[in-house]
Design an enzyme around this catalytic site. Sequence first.
Site, PDB file in Angstrom:
ATOM      1  CB  CYS A   1      64.526  73.671 -87.350  1.00  0.00           C
ATOM      2  SG  CYS A   1      65.417  73.964 -85.772  1.00  0.00           S
TER       3      CYS A   1
ATOM      4  CG  HIS B   1      66.377  69.511 -88.455  1.00  0.00           C
ATOM      5  ND1 HIS B   1      67.198  70.243 -89.255  1.00  0.00           N
ATOM      6  CD2 HIS B   1      66.684  70.148 -87.806  1.00  0.00           C
ATOM      7  CE1 HIS B   1      67.047  71.556 -88.889  1.00  0.00           C
ATOM      8  NE2 HIS B   1      67.118  71.173 -87.937  1.00  0.00           N
TER       9      HIS B   1
ATOM     10  NE  ARG C   1      66.071  82.450 -82.676  1.00  0.00           N
ATOM     11  CZ  ARG C   1      66.605  83.060 -82.636  1.00  0.00           C
ATOM     12  NH1 ARG C   1      66.743  84.071 -82.570  1.00  0.00           N
ATOM     13  NH2 ARG C   1      67.516  82.937 -83.485  1.00  0.00           N
TER      14      ARG C   1
ATOM     15  CB  ILE D   1      69.575  70.575 -84.452  1.00  0.00           C
ATOM     16  CG1 ILE D   1      69.736  68.929 -84.843  1.00  0.00           C
ATOM     17  CG2 ILE D   1      70.990  71.347 -84.421  1.00  0.00           C
ATOM     18  CD1 ILE D   1      70.667  69.023 -86.644  1.00  0.00           C
ATOM     19  NE  ARG D   2      72.065  77.057 -81.588  1.00  0.00           N
ATOM     20  CZ  ARG D   2      71.983  77.957 -80.588  1.00  0.00           C
ATOM     21  NH1 ARG D   2      72.124  77.909 -79.419  1.00  0.00           N
ATOM     22  NH2 ARG D   2      71.447  79.511 -81.026  1.00  0.00           N
TER      23      ARG D   2
ATOM     24  CB  SER E   1      64.966  81.765 -87.790  1.00  0.00           C
ATOM     25  OG  SER E   1      65.385  81.720 -86.078  1.00  0.00           O
TER      26      SER E   1
ATOM     27  CD  GLU F   1      65.691  68.805 -92.724  1.00  0.00           C
ATOM     28  OE1 GLU F   1      64.338  68.424 -91.747  1.00  0.00           O
ATOM     29  OE2 GLU F   1      66.387  69.146 -91.760  1.00  0.00           O
TER      30      GLU F   1
ATOM     31  N   GLY G   1      67.595  76.375 -89.898  1.00  0.00           N
ATOM     32  CA  GLY G   1      68.928  76.870 -89.937  1.00  0.00           C
ATOM     33  C   GLY G   1      69.034  77.814 -88.945  1.00  0.00           C
TER      34      GLY G   1
END
Length: 202
Positions: free
Chosen positions: A79, A179, A110, A137-138, A49, A181, A47
């Site tokens: 992440c 990720h 980051r 993702i980023r 942080s 998941e 998400g």
Amino acid sequence: MIIAVLALQGAFAEHEKMIRSLGADCIELRQAEDLKKHYDGLILPGGESTVQGKLLRELGMFDTIKKQIEDGLPVLATCAGMILLASVIDGQIDGQPDSYFGTLPVRVRRNAYGRQLSSFHAKADVAGIGAVPMTFIRAPYVVEMDKDALASGNGQILAVVNNRIVGVRYKNQFAFAFHPELDPDTRIHQAFLNCVKARTPD
Ligand code: GLN
């Protein structure tokens, strides 16, 4: 066996689905009251942080969770979760430094892959598991892990992609820059559940 998923922001529902598909129970941590419930392991999802850290502070959840992790509660962090655990954040820091747990002895960077590469897929080995699909993702990456942590055997590098560390373990904390998941492969979650099970009395 009950796994708590931090459900303040980000990709928590996908973790819950995966944990349930593997036959374990899930609860969501949304407020300080939830931290009184019993759980055997914790998931810190991806998400943002800075947002997650700020909410953890505002909702009065930060100190209790930090203590649980320090006391050995198994954690799977993905992440943004990896960033929340890291002891040192490199590069841009736009959150309060005290809203990171700092329990994982790594330096992370980051949003580390630049604009062009902000999201990508890879397939690479995770130690003890084999080649797994990885969705970034980023994403952050780990610049380095503390030498003493590595030398003691408590710290371990679990995965490297393009010469960058994207998976680590320190004691009972497992952190991945990608990720797991979001891909159908369940082996990372299964390995985490095995670790939780190993320390949970029947
Ligand atoms: N870039 C986000 C952060 O810095 C992490 C992205 C993610 O969790 N997918 O918190």
